[in-house]
Design a protein around this motif. Structure first.
Motif, PDB file in Angstrom:
ATOM      1  N   GLN A  82      36.048  24.431  35.622  1.00  9.00           N
ATOM      2  CA  GLN A  82      36.605  24.808  37.056  1.00  9.00           C
ATOM      3  C   GLN A  82      36.690  23.449  37.731  1.00  9.00           C
ATOM      4  O   GLN A  82      37.607  23.428  38.576  1.00  9.00           O
ATOM      5  N   PHE A  83      35.559  22.482  37.755  1.00  9.38           N
ATOM      6  CA  PHE A  83      35.845  21.150  38.308  1.00  9.38           C
ATOM      7  C   PHE A  83      37.025  20.406  38.166  1.00  9.38           C
ATOM      8  O   PHE A  83      37.903  19.860  38.908  1.00  9.38           O
ATOM      9  N   ILE A  84      37.290  20.423  36.745  1.00 11.06           N
ATOM     10  CA  ILE A  84      38.361  19.790  36.220  1.00 11.06           C
ATOM     11  C   ILE A  84      39.562  20.396  36.893  1.00 11.06           C
ATOM     12  O   ILE A  84      40.728  19.786  37.356  1.00 11.06           O
ATOM     13  N   VAL A  85      39.808  21.830  36.949  1.00  7.63           N
ATOM     14  CA  VAL A  85      40.868  22.628  37.533  1.00  7.63           C
ATOM     15  C   VAL A  85      41.035  22.421  38.813  1.00  7.63           C
ATOM     16  O   VAL A  85      42.135  21.952  39.339  1.00  7.63           O
ATOM     17  N   MET A  86      39.815  22.172  39.659  1.00  7.93           N
ATOM     18  CA  MET A  86      39.871  21.825  41.132  1.00  7.93           C
ATOM     19  C   MET A  86      40.640  20.387  41.342  1.00  7.93           C
ATOM     20  O   MET A  86      41.568  20.239  42.153  1.00  7.93           O
ATOM     21  N   ASN A 120      29.351  45.293  30.899  1.00  8.33           N
ATOM     22  CA  ASN A 120      27.809  45.329  30.846  1.00  8.33           C
ATOM     23  C   ASN A 120      27.347  43.795  31.433  1.00  8.33           C
ATOM     24  O   ASN A 120      26.148  43.742  31.411  1.00  8.33           O
ATOM     25  N   ASN A 121      28.135  43.008  31.944  1.00  9.50           N
ATOM     26  CA  ASN A 121      27.512  41.651  32.336  1.00  9.50           C
ATOM     27  C   ASN A 121      28.020  41.543  33.538  1.00  9.50           C
ATOM     28  O   ASN A 121      29.212  41.263  34.108  1.00  9.50           O
ATOM     29  N   GLY A 122      27.308  41.826  34.711  1.00 14.90           N
ATOM     30  CA  GLY A 122      27.605  41.892  36.092  1.00 14.90           C
ATOM     31  C   GLY A 122      27.972  40.582  36.634  1.00 14.90           C
ATOM     32  O   GLY A 122      29.146  40.064  37.245  1.00 14.90           O
ATOM     33  N   VAL A 123      27.375  39.420  35.799  1.00 15.49           N
ATOM     34  CA  VAL A 123      27.768  38.079  36.544  1.00 15.49           C
ATOM     35  C   VAL A 123      29.125  37.635  36.040  1.00 15.49           C
ATOM     36  O   VAL A 123      29.868  36.990  36.939  1.00 15.49           O
ATOM     37  N   LEU A 124      29.469  38.058  34.783  1.00 14.43           N
ATOM     38  CA  LEU A 124      30.743  37.591  34.266  1.00 14.43           C
ATOM     39  C   LEU A 124      31.847  38.583  35.036  1.00 14.43           C
ATOM     40  O   LEU A 124      33.033  37.888  35.430  1.00 14.43           O
ATOM     41  N   VAL A 125      31.484  39.646  35.580  1.00 15.04           N
ATOM     42  CA  VAL A 125      32.426  40.275  36.220  1.00 15.04           C
ATOM     43  C   VAL A 125      32.728  39.954  37.435  1.00 15.04           C
ATOM     44  O   VAL A 125      33.928  39.688  37.966  1.00 15.04           O
ATOM     45  N   PHE A 126      31.563  39.271  38.186  1.00 18.86           N
ATOM     46  CA  PHE A 126      31.712  38.614  39.575  1.00 18.86           C
ATOM     47  C   PHE A 126      32.519  37.463  39.511  1.00 18.86           C
ATOM     48  O   PHE A 126      33.486  37.235  40.096  1.00 18.86           O
ATOM     49  N   ILE A 127      32.301  36.621  38.436  1.00 17.23           N
ATOM     50  CA  ILE A 127      33.052  35.315  38.183  1.00 17.23           C
ATOM     51  C   ILE A 127      34.695  35.769  37.982  1.00 17.23           C
ATOM     52  O   ILE A 127      35.490  34.944  38.293  1.00 17.23           O
ATOM     53  N   TYR A 128      34.886  36.725  37.159  1.00 14.95           N
ATOM     54  CA  TYR A 128      36.423  37.070  36.768  1.00 14.95           C
ATOM     55  C   TYR A 128      36.848  37.697  38.102  1.00 14.95           C
ATOM     56  O   TYR A 128      38.060  37.406  38.205  1.00 14.95           O
ATOM     57  N   TRP A 147      43.840  33.060  41.117  1.00 12.85           N
ATOM     58  CA  TRP A 147      45.146  33.325  40.326  1.00 12.85           C
ATOM     59  C   TRP A 147      46.127  33.968  41.267  1.00 12.85           C
ATOM     60  O   TRP A 147      47.276  33.544  41.198  1.00 12.85           O
ATOM     61  N   ILE A 148      45.738  34.993  41.981  1.00 14.97           N
ATOM     62  CA  ILE A 148      46.634  35.414  43.175  1.00 14.97           C
ATOM     63  C   ILE A 148      47.111  34.230  44.007  1.00 14.97           C
ATOM     64  O   ILE A 148      48.197  34.183  44.322  1.00 14.97           O
ATOM     65  N   PHE A 149      46.165  33.608  44.761  1.00 15.61           N
ATOM     66  CA  PHE A 149      46.741  32.718  45.344  1.00 15.61           C
ATOM     67  C   PHE A 149      47.504  31.644  44.940  1.00 15.61           C
ATOM     68  O   PHE A 149      48.400  31.097  45.468  1.00 15.61           O
ATOM     69  N   SER A 150      47.119  31.025  43.646  1.00 14.27           N
ATOM     70  CA  SER A 150      47.752  30.345  42.832  1.00 14.27           C
ATOM     71  C   SER A 150      49.338  30.631  42.362  1.00 14.27           C
ATOM     72  O   SER A 150      50.264  30.014  42.734  1.00 14.27           O
ATOM     73  N   SER A 151      49.404  32.053  42.451  1.00 12.85           N
ATOM     74  CA  SER A 151      50.852  32.563  42.223  1.00 12.85           C
ATOM     75  C   SER A 151      51.691  32.596  43.483  1.00 12.85           C
ATOM     76  O   SER A 151      52.820  32.057  43.545  1.00 12.85           O
ATOM     77  N   LEU A 185      36.442  36.431  41.130  1.00 11.05           N
ATOM     78  CA  LEU A 185      36.800  35.350  41.638  1.00 11.05           C
ATOM     79  C   LEU A 185      37.967  34.422  41.193  1.00 11.05           C
ATOM     80  O   LEU A 185      38.748  33.939  41.717  1.00 11.05           O
ATOM     81  N   TYR A 186      38.080  34.516  39.911  1.00 10.39           N
ATOM     82  CA  TYR A 186      39.121  33.972  39.111  1.00 10.39           C
ATOM     83  C   TYR A 186      40.322  34.869  39.407  1.00 10.39           C
ATOM     84  O   TYR A 186      41.608  34.213  39.850  1.00 10.39           O
TER      85      TYR A 186
END
Length: 220
Positions: A4-8, A52-60, A67-71, A62-63
């Motif tokens: 994510q840092f590299i993408v930024m 079943n992975n709440g943290v992963l769902v939250f990160i997804y 992606w919406i703003f990037s589009s 955010l992504y």
């Protein structure tokens, strides 16, 4: 986090260079790569499915927002003027708080300034670029405080009104008193608890009178 840092960093570089091809490449790679990693690689490694992975769902989520703003940025294109900071366009309290939080993040602003100087055609040295950036942000702070001052002046009944005694007492006298306490309190404590201030009366004395070191004394 490293990806994510590299993408930024790449996003900022392509923004400064106004490279739509680079932006499109980063967008496509992140969309495909993260979907493969989130929906296939991580569930196999962690033995936990995506729902079943709440943290992963939250990160997804955010992504997805990224992606919406990037589009939208890919659709509208980069502006002609890519320097400056959009956080300083408004002098409202929420905008100022967001700007303060942005400046409080360690090294974020410094990296941005360094990238701006590196990938922007300029004859200025980096130290002068930093000075101009510092002046720019100081001017924004001045704009904000002047805007707040106008609001408080209107509430007090107009401009050029004498300062009330209450704020002067709290901001002037008490602050001065605090400075005096900070300056003098250590000295007072050292003087109060120092052993050198205790009474040390003499209980004996001796006197020797002689003409020189090698002659016997006249009186002792």
């Amino acid at each position: 986090l490293l990806m994510q840092f590299i993408v930024m960093i790449l996003d900022r570089i392509f923004y400064l260079k106004r490279s739509m091809r680079g932006k499109l490449l980063v967008h496509v790679v992140t969309v495909i790569g993260l979907h493969i990693y989130i929906f296939f690689v991580l569930p196999i490694d962690t033995n936990r499915s995506f729902p079943n992975n709440g943290v992963l769902v939250f990160i997804y989520i955010l992504y997805l927002a990224y992606w919406i703003f990037s589009s939208m940025q890919l659709r509208t294109g980069y502006p002609n003027f890519v320097l400056g900071n959009f956080l300083t366009r408004s002098v409202s309290i929420p905008a100022y708080l967001v700007w303060v939080i942005y400046r409080a993040v360690p090294f974020m602003h410094e990296i941005r300034v360094l990238l701006d100087w590196t990938f922007t055609p300029t004859i200025s040295q980096f130290r002068w670029w930093q000075k101009v950036d510092a002046i720019y942000h100081q001017l924004y702070k001045n704009r904000y405080f002047l805007a707040r001052k106008k609001v408080t002046d209107v509430k007090r009944g107009g401009y050029a009104k004498k300062q009330a005694f209450g704020p002067k007492l709290g901001g002037g006298f008490l602050f001065s008193l605090g400075l005096l306490i900070v300056i003098w309190l250590p000295l007072i404590l050292m003087a109060a608890f120092s052993s050198q201030t205790a009474s040390n009366l003499p209980d004996a004395a001796s006197i020797t009178v002689a003409l020189g070191e090698n002659t016997p004394p006249f009186y002792s």
